[in-house]
Design a protein around this motif. Structure first.
Motif, mmCIF file in Angstrom:
data_model
loop_
_atom_site.group_PDB
_atom_site.id
_atom_site.type_symbol
_atom_site.label_atom_id
_atom_site.label_comp_id
_atom_site.label_asym_id
_atom_site.label_seq_id
_atom_site.Cartn_x
_atom_site.Cartn_y
_atom_site.Cartn_z
ATOM 1 N N MET A 123 113.118 53.489 -39.511
ATOM 2 C CA MET A 123 112.110 52.738 -40.138
ATOM 3 C C MET A 123 111.933 53.585 -41.386
ATOM 4 N N GLY A 124 111.691 52.653 -42.517
ATOM 5 C CA GLY A 124 111.531 53.247 -44.147
ATOM 6 C C GLY A 124 110.092 53.607 -44.313
ATOM 7 N N THR A 125 109.774 53.715 -45.401
ATOM 8 C CA THR A 125 108.396 53.528 -46.164
ATOM 9 C C THR A 125 107.594 52.305 -46.194
ATOM 10 N N LEU A 126 106.300 52.520 -46.530
ATOM 11 C CA LEU A 126 105.686 51.578 -46.917
ATOM 12 C C LEU A 126 106.033 50.679 -48.379
ATOM 13 N N ALA A 127 106.363 51.828 -49.203
ATOM 14 C CA ALA A 127 106.840 51.307 -50.259
ATOM 15 C C ALA A 127 107.891 50.249 -50.206
ATOM 16 N N GLU A 128 108.780 50.717 -49.331
ATOM 17 C CA GLU A 128 110.151 49.799 -49.017
ATOM 18 C C GLU A 128 109.759 48.502 -48.331
ATOM 19 N N PHE A 129 108.687 48.668 -47.348
ATOM 20 C CA PHE A 129 108.248 47.602 -46.537
ATOM 21 C C PHE A 129 107.981 46.583 -47.612
ATOM 22 N N GLU A 130 107.101 46.851 -48.709
ATOM 23 C CA GLU A 130 106.257 45.966 -49.338
ATOM 24 C C GLU A 130 107.329 45.329 -50.398
ATOM 25 N N LYS A 131 108.639 45.615 -50.622
ATOM 26 C CA LYS A 131 109.601 45.361 -51.482
ATOM 27 C C LYS A 131 110.343 44.004 -50.664
ATOM 28 N N ILE A 132 110.436 43.882 -49.413
ATOM 29 C CA ILE A 132 111.100 42.975 -48.582
ATOM 30 C C ILE A 132 110.656 41.772 -48.833
ATOM 31 N N THR A 133 111.636 40.741 -49.032
ATOM 32 C CA THR A 133 111.181 39.247 -49.031
ATOM 33 C C THR A 133 111.988 38.428 -48.085
ATOM 34 N N ASP A 134 113.011 38.814 -47.262
ATOM 35 C CA ASP A 134 113.578 37.902 -46.629
ATOM 36 C C ASP A 134 113.430 38.234 -45.026
ATOM 37 N N ALA A 135 113.301 37.362 -44.326
ATOM 38 C CA ALA A 135 112.855 37.371 -42.871
ATOM 39 C C ALA A 135 113.800 38.408 -41.893
ATOM 40 N N GLU A 136 115.090 38.231 -42.350
ATOM 41 C CA GLU A 136 115.991 38.932 -41.701
ATOM 42 C C GLU A 136 115.874 40.655 -41.924
ATOM 43 N N GLU A 137 115.585 40.725 -43.196
ATOM 44 C CA GLU A 137 115.419 42.332 -43.801
ATOM 45 C C GLU A 137 114.243 42.882 -43.138
ATOM 46 N N PHE A 138 113.117 42.064 -42.771
ATOM 47 C CA PHE A 138 112.138 42.679 -41.937
ATOM 48 C C PHE A 138 112.662 43.145 -40.516
ATOM 49 N N PHE A 139 113.327 42.273 -39.872
ATOM 50 C CA PHE A 139 113.735 42.521 -38.684
ATOM 51 C C PHE A 139 114.653 44.008 -38.749
ATOM 52 N N GLU A 140 115.476 44.024 -39.669
ATOM 53 C CA GLU A 140 116.325 45.068 -40.051
ATOM 54 C C GLU A 140 115.700 46.372 -40.364
ATOM 55 N N PHE A 141 114.620 46.252 -40.935
ATOM 56 C CA PHE A 141 113.724 47.262 -41.439
ATOM 57 C C PHE A 141 113.073 47.872 -40.239
ATOM 58 N N PHE A 142 112.697 47.086 -39.236
ATOM 59 C CA PHE A 142 112.187 47.645 -38.113
ATOM 60 C C PHE A 142 113.214 47.931 -37.018
ATOM 61 N N ASP A 143 114.253 47.681 -37.181
ATOM 62 C CA ASP A 143 115.344 47.743 -36.360
ATOM 63 C C ASP A 143 115.076 47.019 -35.172
ATOM 64 N N ILE A 144 114.697 45.961 -35.197
ATOM 65 C CA ILE A 144 114.393 44.861 -34.244
ATOM 66 C C ILE A 144 115.594 43.894 -33.924
ATOM 67 N N ASN A 145 115.841 43.775 -32.897
ATOM 68 C CA ASN A 145 117.075 42.826 -32.556
ATOM 69 C C ASN A 145 116.559 41.481 -32.430
ATOM 70 N N TYR A 146 117.282 40.477 -33.124
ATOM 71 C CA TYR A 146 116.864 39.253 -32.998
ATOM 72 C C TYR A 146 118.006 38.197 -33.029
ATOM 73 N N ASP A 147 117.782 36.764 -32.541
ATOM 74 C CA ASP A 147 118.820 35.834 -32.499
ATOM 75 C C ASP A 147 118.740 35.396 -34.053
ATOM 76 N N GLU A 148 119.940 35.309 -34.743
ATOM 77 C CA GLU A 148 119.832 34.778 -36.086
ATOM 78 C C GLU A 148 119.578 33.209 -35.989
ATOM 79 N N ARG A 149 120.009 32.515 -35.215
ATOM 80 C CA ARG A 149 119.836 31.199 -35.249
ATOM 81 C C ARG A 149 118.365 30.737 -35.000
ATOM 82 N N LEU A 150 117.497 31.518 -34.129
ATOM 83 C CA LEU A 150 116.095 31.349 -33.896
ATOM 84 C C LEU A 150 115.521 31.596 -35.117
ATOM 85 N N VAL A 151 115.456 32.729 -35.830
ATOM 86 C CA VAL A 151 115.226 33.018 -37.302
ATOM 87 C C VAL A 151 115.409 31.888 -38.303
ATOM 88 N N GLN A 152 116.791 31.338 -38.168
ATOM 89 C CA GLN A 152 116.865 30.530 -39.299
ATOM 90 C C GLN A 152 115.928 29.013 -38.896
#
Length: 124
Positions: free
Chosen positions: A1-30
């Motif tokens: 996991m990165g820093t709060l400053a890095e978190f605040e720069k995220i704009t894309d849903a998939e980037e949030f999942f990647e930032f937190f290292d959470i496995n996700y179904d791409e189709r469901l997120v789409q």
């Protein structure tokens, strides 16, 4: 996991999942992107009013919030029609961000509709 400053720069849903290292179904997120990010944004906003003690604890809360919202949708949660239509009655004041947390100048533009005037450029 990165820093709060890095978190605040995220704009894309998939980037949030990647930032937190959470496995996700791409189709469901789409398919459920808007609803997932709306619910997640609401939880992020609620946390801003509380002292979590440290950035690390705040990021852990954000991770739990995203995972919780995602699991609800993964398990079949679907917002009611009333929830969906109420979003159109009360849209986010800023159409350029997912949580409207970066808005610092919100003004009424016409007949009760509000807009963010702190970000003059909107990119499509």
């Amino acid at each position: 996991m990165g820093t709060l400053a890095e978190f605040e720069k995220i704009t894309d849903a998939e980037e949030f999942f990647e930032f937190f290292d959470i496995n996700y179904d791409e189709r469901l997120v789409q398919v459920k992107r808007f609803h997932i990010m709306k619910k997640f944004g609401e939880l992020v906003e609620k946390a801003k009013g509380h002292d979590m003690g440290s950035d690390a604890k705040l990021l852990e809360y954000y991770k739990f919030a995203l995972l919780s919202v995602y699991k609800n949708f993964e398990n079949g949660y679907s917002p009611s029609a009333a929830d969906v239509w109420s979003m159109f009655d009360k849209p986010s004041a800023c159409g350029t961000c997912s949580t409207a947390g970066s808005c610092n100048e919100i003004t009424e533009v016409s007949n009760g509709a509000h807009a963010c005037t702190s970000n003059n450029s909107v990119n499509f």
